[in-house]
Design a protein around this motif. Structure first.
Motif, short mmCIF file in Angstrom:
data_model
loop_
_atom_site.label_atom_id
_atom_site.label_comp_id
_atom_site.label_asym_id
_atom_site.label_seq_id
_atom_site.Cartn_x
_atom_site.Cartn_y
_atom_site.Cartn_z
N ARG A 2 8.92 -8.89 -4.63
CA ARG A 2 7.60 -8.27 -4.75
C ARG A 2 7.26 -7.46 -3.50
NH1 ARG A 2 3.69 -13.16 -6.99
NH2 ARG A 2 3.56 -12.50 -9.18
N ALA A 3 7.58 -8.02 -2.34
CA ALA A 3 7.29 -7.34 -1.07
C ALA A 3 7.99 -5.99 -1.02
CB ALA A 3 7.70 -8.21 0.10
N PHE A 4 9.23 -5.93 -1.50
CA PHE A 4 9.99 -4.68 -1.53
C PHE A 4 9.27 -3.65 -2.39
CE2 PHE A 4 13.18 -1.72 -2.92
CZ PHE A 4 14.12 -1.65 -1.91
N ILE A 5 8.86 -4.06 -3.60
CA ILE A 5 8.22 -3.13 -4.53
C ILE A 5 6.89 -2.65 -3.96
CG2 ILE A 5 7.20 -2.87 -6.81
CD1 ILE A 5 10.21 -2.95 -6.93
N HIS A 6 6.10 -3.54 -3.39
CA HIS A 6 4.81 -3.14 -2.82
C HIS A 6 5.01 -2.17 -1.66
CE1 HIS A 6 1.58 -5.54 -4.80
NE2 HIS A 6 2.63 -6.22 -5.23
N THR A 7 6.07 -2.37 -0.89
CA THR A 7 6.36 -1.44 0.20
C THR A 7 6.70 -0.06 -0.35
OG1 THR A 7 7.17 -3.26 1.58
CG2 THR A 7 7.81 -1.04 2.23
N LEU A 8 7.48 0.00 -1.42
CA LEU A 8 7.77 1.29 -2.04
C LEU A 8 6.48 1.96 -2.51
CD1 LEU A 8 10.96 0.74 -4.29
CD2 LEU A 8 10.83 1.44 -1.88
N MET A 9 5.61 1.19 -3.16
CA MET A 9 4.37 1.77 -3.67
C MET A 9 3.47 2.24 -2.52
SD MET A 9 3.42 -0.46 -7.09
CE MET A 9 3.19 -2.02 -6.25
N ASN A 10 3.43 1.49 -1.45
CA ASN A 10 2.63 1.90 -0.29
C ASN A 10 3.12 3.20 0.31
OD1 ASN A 10 0.62 -0.10 -0.14
ND2 ASN A 10 2.05 -1.56 0.78
N ASN A 11 4.39 3.51 0.09
CA ASN A 11 4.98 4.74 0.64
C ASN A 11 5.20 5.81 -0.44
OD1 ASN A 11 5.88 4.33 3.68
ND2 ASN A 11 6.14 2.36 2.63
N ASN A 12 4.56 5.62 -1.59
CA ASN A 12 4.67 6.59 -2.68
C ASN A 12 6.12 6.90 -3.02
OD1 ASN A 12 3.56 8.23 -4.69
ND2 ASN A 12 3.66 10.06 -3.37
N CYS A 13 6.94 5.87 -3.02
CA CYS A 13 8.36 6.00 -3.33
C CYS A 13 8.58 5.53 -4.76
CB CYS A 13 9.20 5.18 -2.35
SG CYS A 13 10.96 5.28 -2.66
N LYS A 14 9.07 6.40 -5.61
CA LYS A 14 9.17 6.11 -7.04
C LYS A 14 10.61 5.86 -7.49
CE LYS A 14 4.90 8.57 -7.96
NZ LYS A 14 4.21 9.65 -8.71
N THR A 15 11.44 5.39 -6.58
CA THR A 15 12.83 5.07 -6.90
C THR A 15 12.90 3.94 -7.93
OG1 THR A 15 13.49 5.67 -4.66
CG2 THR A 15 15.03 4.32 -5.92
N PRO A 16 13.71 4.07 -8.98
CA PRO A 16 13.89 2.96 -9.92
C PRO A 16 14.57 1.77 -9.24
CG PRO A 16 14.72 5.01 -10.85
CD PRO A 16 14.46 5.27 -9.40
#
Length: 616
Positions: free
Chosen positions: A436-450
């Motif tokens: 979850r922490a990984f996904i939230h970090t992506l979202m916080n950085n507007n990173c839309k990688t699958p």
């Protein structure tokens, strides 16, 4: 709620005989008999079997006052043999039965959808504010006498909301929604609080894991706002049997336990009730391993809501991400390419090089060191060699990462290169929190990688792997995260079985359908036919209809409502008689049970939903 670090919610404590619930007590395990409650000997014997399997509480149905009164005889037999386990009466439609049972057993379960209200009709009603208030007064008039009896006899109450039996009053205002389930509960709960009654347990049950998860979380939020903290009973209704029942239960219950919610659980399987107990105990024990784990440091994405069912936005890398259904990746790096034709993975990971025996029709993922730019093959990079991604000609580049490896440089690469798919792995004891922490970090950085979720296990027992993997992956898919699944196991379980589990987890999480879905109840004393045999017959006739959901329900109490999500329903109408439904609509009534499966098949054919089985 902390999305990343496990901590159990501290509820108030409820007295249930000599085994209190909630507070700092362990998570309790329970099941329910499926005998006729008027059969004292058979019911007492089954209670004892359930207790000896490890249950903390045992529930019995009480359709009427006669059954409720016979709970006294059952209790006397059980107590005479040295068993002190609290007994629970399950009540529908009959306040008088609830009052009788409350004088005998340690807890009474009532259903707000039918304790006062008539049988669910699915008709559209409009209630003025005055009419709605009068309905609440009807509840008060029926509920307060029961509360007074419970106070006198020190009997607890479970307010047990079922998605399938919301009242017409609730449906008129809230529809068939998690919000409606919460309000159905709160109507009763507020009266209990006003009357000074606090020995309460609450459940929000449904066969839909998404709705169940939402409803429980919304209820906790609602109770928090009103300064309440009553303990929670968790369960997925009509989960089914075998592999499907275990996976679906672990997805629904496990996702809530992972967030620290839940004080008692019941795994509802269409099997003998004592078989439910080991499954429940394994699930609770697995989640408990997360206690006091090393802290996971992350910042929650401000735009994320645990009450929202929408999926994380990603771009598509060929058939992964975007609007595509989640991908299944099977680890075949040991050279075993035996496949199940019903559950063919979308990709296979073959390891260091592409073996001659690897099926060429299924895309292969190969460690980049051994990858050659061939047809239907894709390279796998790691945190060690991720810099080599730049300039690589592959149309999909898989990058295996853990949360600790998500550096600023890696994050910059992910944002820059839209041909990358992350395979997200973890070895943390709370892997759900770390992923979850990984996904939230992506979202916080507007990173839309699958992102494809990857977990590894070391299990030799199929049930153990089903429970653990379903609880882990299911939580993340119910969060709205994940574009694929990659389940690895070092034990002796067949790889083609593991592929089936991955598809099963996706289906239980309601993100990808790969087989006929059966909504079948666990059976109880209200069941009007041999449920296990009937489920097997229905499956034998219809299991090739992968586009359908079929309900097999023992009685009318939750049948039509809980099956509202199903395409077709098979419901016990009376002893030896079956009624058939299309969606919520009753089509045929009181069919002899010996003809019912054949008539179900005909009903499916008449509506154009039948396809002939492929016997190849």
């Amino acid at each position: 709620m902390n999305y990343f670090n496990y901590k159990r919610r501290l509820s108030s404590e409820t007295r249930i005989g000599d085994i209190p619930l909630g507070g700092t007590n362990p998570i309790r395990i329970q099941s329910m008999t499926n005998t006729n409650t008027n059969d004292t000997e058979a019911s007492a014997e089954q209670v004892i079997r359930i207790v000896e399997a490890g249950a903390d509480y045992v529930r019995l149905t009480a359709q009427g006052v006669r059954e409720a009164e016979n709970l006294r005889n059952i209790k006397e037999v059980v107590r005479s043999k040295g068993y002190k386990t609290p007994l629970i009466a399950d009540i529908h439609f009959n306040p008088r039965a609830a009052e009788a049972a409350a004088r005998i057993v340690e807890k009474v379960r009532i259903n707000p959808g039918n304790f006062v209200d008539r049988v669910k009709t699915f008709e559209n009603f409009e209630y003025t504010d005055e009419e709605y208030a009068l309905e609440i007064e009807k509840i008060r008039a029926k509920l307060i006498p029961l509360l007074n009896i419970c106070k006198e006899h020190k009997t607890a109450i479970r307010i047990g909301v079922n998605h399938g039996s919301l009242s017409d009053r609730i449906m008129s205002r809230y529809g068939d929604t998690p919000e409606g389930m919460v309000e159905s509960c709160m109507e009763f709960l507020r009266i209990c609080v006003e009357e000074g009654f606090s020995d309460i347990v609450i459940s929000m049950k449904t066969s839909n894991t998404v709705v169940m998860s939402q409803a429980v979380r919304l209820l906790v939020q609602c109770m928090d706002k009103e300064g309440l903290s009553f303990p929670l009973h968790l369960g997925v209704t009509e989960a089914g049997d075998g592999e499907d029942g275990r996976i679906k239960s672990a997805v629904g219950i496990g996702s809530l336990l992972a967030d620290g919610l839940g004080d008692t659980i019941r795994v509802s399987l269409s099997e003998d009730p004592e078989y439910e107990i080991p499954v429940a105990r394994k699930l609770v024990a697995y989640i408990k391993e997360r206690e006091n784990h090393p802290e996971i440091v992350a910042e929650a994405y401000a735009g994320y809501s645990p009450f929202d069912t929408s999926r994380r936005e990603t771009y598509a890398v060929e058939n992964i991400g975007g609007e595509n259904q989640p991908t299944v990746i099977s680890d075949r790096s040991n050279g075993n390419f035996e496949l199940n034709s019903h559950f063919l993975p979308d990709y296979i990971y073959v390891g260091k090089e592409l073996p001659l025996a690897a099926p060429r029709a299924i895309p292969s993922i190969i460690d980049v060191e051994g990858w050659k730019n061939g047809k239907n093959t894709y390279p796998l990079f790691t945190s060690v060699n991720y810099k080599e991604i730049k300039g690589n000609a592959a149309t999909i580049k898989f990058l295996r990462l853990s949360y600790a490896e998500l550096t600023e440089e890696v994050l910059s690469l992910l944002k820059e290169d839209t041909t990358i798919v992350v395979i997200l792995t973890t070895s943390h004891v709370n892997g759900v929190g770390e992923q979850r922490a990984f996904i939230h970090t992506l979202m916080n950085n507007n990173c839309k990688t699958p992102v494809v979720f990857n977990r590894g296990y070391k299990e030799n027992e199929t049930e153990d792997l089903q429970i653990k993997a379903a609880a882990d992956f299911g939580t993340l898919f119910l969060d709205g995260f994940g574009n694929g699944i990659m389940l690895q196991n070092e034990g002796s379980i067949a790889l083609k079985s593991i592929d089936a589990y991955m598809f099963g987890i996706l289906q239980a999480s309601r993100v990808r359908t790969s087989k006929t879905e059966y909504i079948s109840c666990p059976s109880c004393g209200r069941t009007l036919f041999d449920l296990q045999t009937t489920v097997a017959l229905v499956k034998e006739a219809t299991s090739h209809l992968k586009h359908l959901k079929i309900g097999v329900m023992g009685c009318i109490v939750n049948g039509p409502g809980e099956m509202a999500d199903a395409d077709y329903g098979y419901v016990g109408a009376e002893k030896g008689k079956i009624s058939l439904y299309k969606k919520k609509n009753l089509i045929e009534k009181n069919i002899p049970s010996g003809e019912a499966v054949q008539r179900l098949v005909q009903l499916i054919k008449d509506n154009g939903d039948w396809v002939e089985p492929d016997n190849n």
